[in-house]
Design a protein around this motif. Structure first.
Motif, PDB file in Angstrom:
ATOM      1  N   ASP A  34      36.390  41.498  55.290  1.00  0.00           N
ATOM      2  CA  ASP A  34      37.822  41.613  55.601  1.00  0.00           C
ATOM      3  C   ASP A  34      38.125  40.734  56.799  1.00  0.00           C
ATOM      4  O   ASP A  34      37.654  41.002  57.905  1.00  0.00           O
ATOM      5  N   TRP A  66      42.062  37.952  53.772  1.00  0.00           N
ATOM      6  CA  TRP A  66      41.102  38.190  52.702  1.00  0.00           C
ATOM      7  C   TRP A  66      40.528  39.591  52.879  1.00  0.00           C
ATOM      8  O   TRP A  66      39.959  39.916  53.910  1.00  0.00           O
ATOM      9  N   ARG A  67      40.720  40.418  51.859  1.00  0.00           N
ATOM     10  CA  ARG A  67      40.190  41.779  51.922  1.00  0.00           C
ATOM     11  C   ARG A  67      39.363  42.015  50.667  1.00  0.00           C
ATOM     12  O   ARG A  67      39.863  41.882  49.555  1.00  0.00           O
ATOM     13  N   ASP A  68      38.117  42.367  50.865  1.00  0.00           N
ATOM     14  CA  ASP A  68      37.232  42.682  49.754  1.00  0.00           C
ATOM     15  C   ASP A  68      36.666  44.064  50.049  1.00  0.00           C
ATOM     16  O   ASP A  68      35.869  44.223  50.984  1.00  0.00           O
ATOM     17  N   GLU A  97      35.529  47.657  42.809  1.00  0.00           N
ATOM     18  CA  GLU A  97      35.611  46.649  43.874  1.00  0.00           C
ATOM     19  C   GLU A  97      36.994  46.010  43.788  1.00  0.00           C
ATOM     20  O   GLU A  97      37.397  45.552  42.714  1.00  0.00           O
ATOM     21  N   SER A 138      39.691  43.173  45.541  1.00  0.00           N
ATOM     22  CA  SER A 138      39.855  42.097  46.513  1.00  0.00           C
ATOM     23  C   SER A 138      41.307  41.652  46.544  1.00  0.00           C
ATOM     24  O   SER A 138      42.041  41.778  45.557  1.00  0.00           O
ATOM     25  N   ASP A 179      43.629  38.408  48.181  1.00  0.00           N
ATOM     26  CA  ASP A 179      43.668  37.125  48.874  1.00  0.00           C
ATOM     27  C   ASP A 179      45.144  36.794  49.111  1.00  0.00           C
ATOM     28  O   ASP A 179      45.836  36.335  48.210  1.00  0.00           O
TER      29      ASP A 179
END
Lengths: 141, 405
Positions: free
Chosen positions: B265, B289-291, B300, B302, B304
């Protein structure tokens, strides 16, 4: 073809003269505790934007502003580079995020001199003709 | 107090307070000056097509409403302490809950080195730390692609500390830096937690370490500032999932303990500001960006996000200022590596600010929004407040008045 550069040159000279005239109409004053006898324009800007709290000699300084008026406007234009409302917004953004205190303001040249005279580290400005007994006048380099 | 009655009460207080509270309440304790400053603002929003910020704006809504009060003093020439309380309400967000906005002990050793510790407003780009104080700005709502009201808790403050300072570069201007680290947490009434409720998730805690820095260059060109900022975040959330389609990631019943945590993140931001006389131009670009691992390890996710805006303001006279901005958000989102349809919000804004007094202003602002982002993530548009679905276009009128002392 030659007229345009000349006009531009005259315009630039006129602007520079106007700024110098404003700067020349102002005296920068400080409390007797401030050791320096001169201050650079850069230092002044830093002090009045709260990024500098000491001068080159190590003296701690606190900016003092006039509330309004021609001396105040001229000082901001010549040394700080912000309008009165922009400077107020700038200080409020620091105060409301916990990053600085609001500087003291005074109502007149006489009030400014009186406050600077009694306050350790105070640095302010008055019109060139003001009576500055009790405070030191700093040369602006 | 009943919620509607409380809204009316605060609205009345905030509209009458300017007259009563324009004085500055400074006083002296033990020879030290103590400064007290405060602000309050009251908005009105009226939108077409979609409800905005979880409020009933299509029927006209009195909000956002917010207020803050701070006290500070210098203990020595170099040591300053202070604190501010803050509350806000808009739709289902904030809900008038007073919170400690910041509480700081600040020691400045030299102009080039100081330390702030406590709960500290995060310096990140042009307006992260001042985004609540819209009374300082020309606009009633800052560009929401970067300064989204419903995402403010993500990074607006951290409990920890800053190292900061300013270095002169002679003919090259000066550099100001801030390095920060601490814990950031979403309040129970933040946009993300509210958006999860629609999926049957009752998140009771969402917090984690944030660390980063901001570097800004006051260039030798008078009035031109350029900067860059970078931040890593390590959030973890926990709560309960009740029976809902989304919660079936957990198990067949769709019920149980819910958790999520970061995988990677980070946020980077680049910005510039140019001021010349009464004119100001701002521009910022942010990539987030967060994953994250979500649904208790069941998926999962994500995100962007690429967002930017350009804003221009001009002060016509001591009473009147005008401004306009173009704000652009574009977001790519995946769930278990399957792409969601791309989402965007483009907002074109015209604003007028009238300064009725040195301590009181009123703003009128028109927004012309295209797109509504992802409704699973807080960008102002929520499925819960738009049960009949969302339309592409959202015209929005915002009127906001604020006083401050």
């Amino acid at each position: 073809m030659l007229k345009k550069p000349n006009s531009l040159l005259f315009a630039l000279l006129a602007i520079c003269s106007a700024v110098s005239a404003f700067a020349g109409d102002i005296k920068v004053i400080a409390n007797a505790s401030v050791g320096a006898s001169s201050v650079s324009a850069d230092e002044l800007k830093g002090v009045f934007l709260a990024t500098k709290t000491s001068l080159s000699d190590g003296s701690h300084v606190e900016p003092v502003l006039e509330k309004d008026g021609p001396t105040h406007e001229a000082f901001l234009k010549a040394f700080v580079g912000k309008t009165d409302s922009a400077l107020a917004t700038y200080y409020r953004s620091l105060v409301f995020t916990g990053k600085a205190s609001m500087p003291k303001t005074t109502a007149s040249d006489a009030d400014m001199v009186a406050y600077v005279a009694k306050t350790k580290g105070a640095i302010g400005y008055v019109s060139a003709g003001a009576d500055t007994s009790g405070v030191k006048t700093l040369d602006v380099k | 107090m009943h919620f509607r009655a409380r809204t009316v009460f605060w609205t009345a207080v905030l509209w009458t307070a300017p007259v009563a509270l324009h004085a500055q309440f400074d006083f002296t304790v033990d020879g030290r000056d103590v400064q007290v400053h405060g602000f309050a603002s009251q908005g009105f929003m009226y939108s077409g097509n979609n409800n905005y910020l979880s409020a009933d704006t299509t029927n006209g809504y009195f909000g956002p409403t917010d207020a803050g009060l701070n006290v500070s003093t210098k203990l020595t020439d170099n040591f300053r302490v202070g604190a501010q309380m803050y509350l806000f309400n808009v739709g289902q967000l904030g809900k008038w809950q007073p919170e400690l906005d910041w509480a700081v002990a600040d020691y400045k050793f030299k102009d080039w080195f100081g330390i702030r510790a406590g709960k500290v407003k995060t310096v990140f780009g042009l307006y992260t730390d001042t985004q609540d104080m819209t009374f300082l700005q020309t606009f009633a709502l800052l560009p929401q692609s970067i300064y989204a009201i419903d995402k403010r808790d993500e990074s607006i403050a951290h409990t920890g500390g800053d190292l900061y300072g300013s270095v002169r570069l002679k003919q090259l201007g000066s550099l100001s830096y801030t390095a920060f680290a601490g814990n950031a947490s979403d309040s129970a009434n933040s946009g993300y937690i509210y958006s999860l409720k629609a999926a049957g998730i009752d998140m009771t805690k969402y917090s984690g370490l944030i660390a980063g820095g901001d570097l800004r260059w006051n260039t030798p060109i008078n009035g031109l500032v350029a900067g860059a900022a970078y931040m890593r975040q390590y959030p973890r959330g926990s709560g309960m999932c009740s029976d809902s389609p989304a919660c079936r990631f957990l198990n067949a019943n769709g019920e149980g303990v819910y958790w999520e945590k970061y995988r990677k993140d980070y946020t980077q931001q680049f910005y510039g500001q140019y001021t010349r006389g009464k004119f100001q131009l701002d521009s910022e670009y942010r990539r987030q960006w967060r994953d994250h691992t979500v649904f208790s390890g069941g998926a999962e996710a994500s995100l962007d996000g690429r967002s930017w805006y350009t804003a221009a303001t001009y002060r016509i006279n001591s009473r009147l200022e005008v401004g306009s901005y173009y704000s652009h958000l574009f977001e790519y989102t995946t769930l278990n590596q399957v792409y969601y349809p791309n989402a965007h919000i483009i907002d074109k804004v015209l604003a007028v600010r009238v300064d009725l007094a040195r301590y009181w202003n009123v703003k009128v602002e028109g927004h012309f929004m295209n797109g509504y982002g992802h409704t699973t993530y807080p960008w102002g548009f929520y499925t819960a407040s738009n049960p009949n679905g969302l339309l592409d276009q959202t015209p929005l009128l915002v009127v906001r008045t604020a006083f401050f002392f």
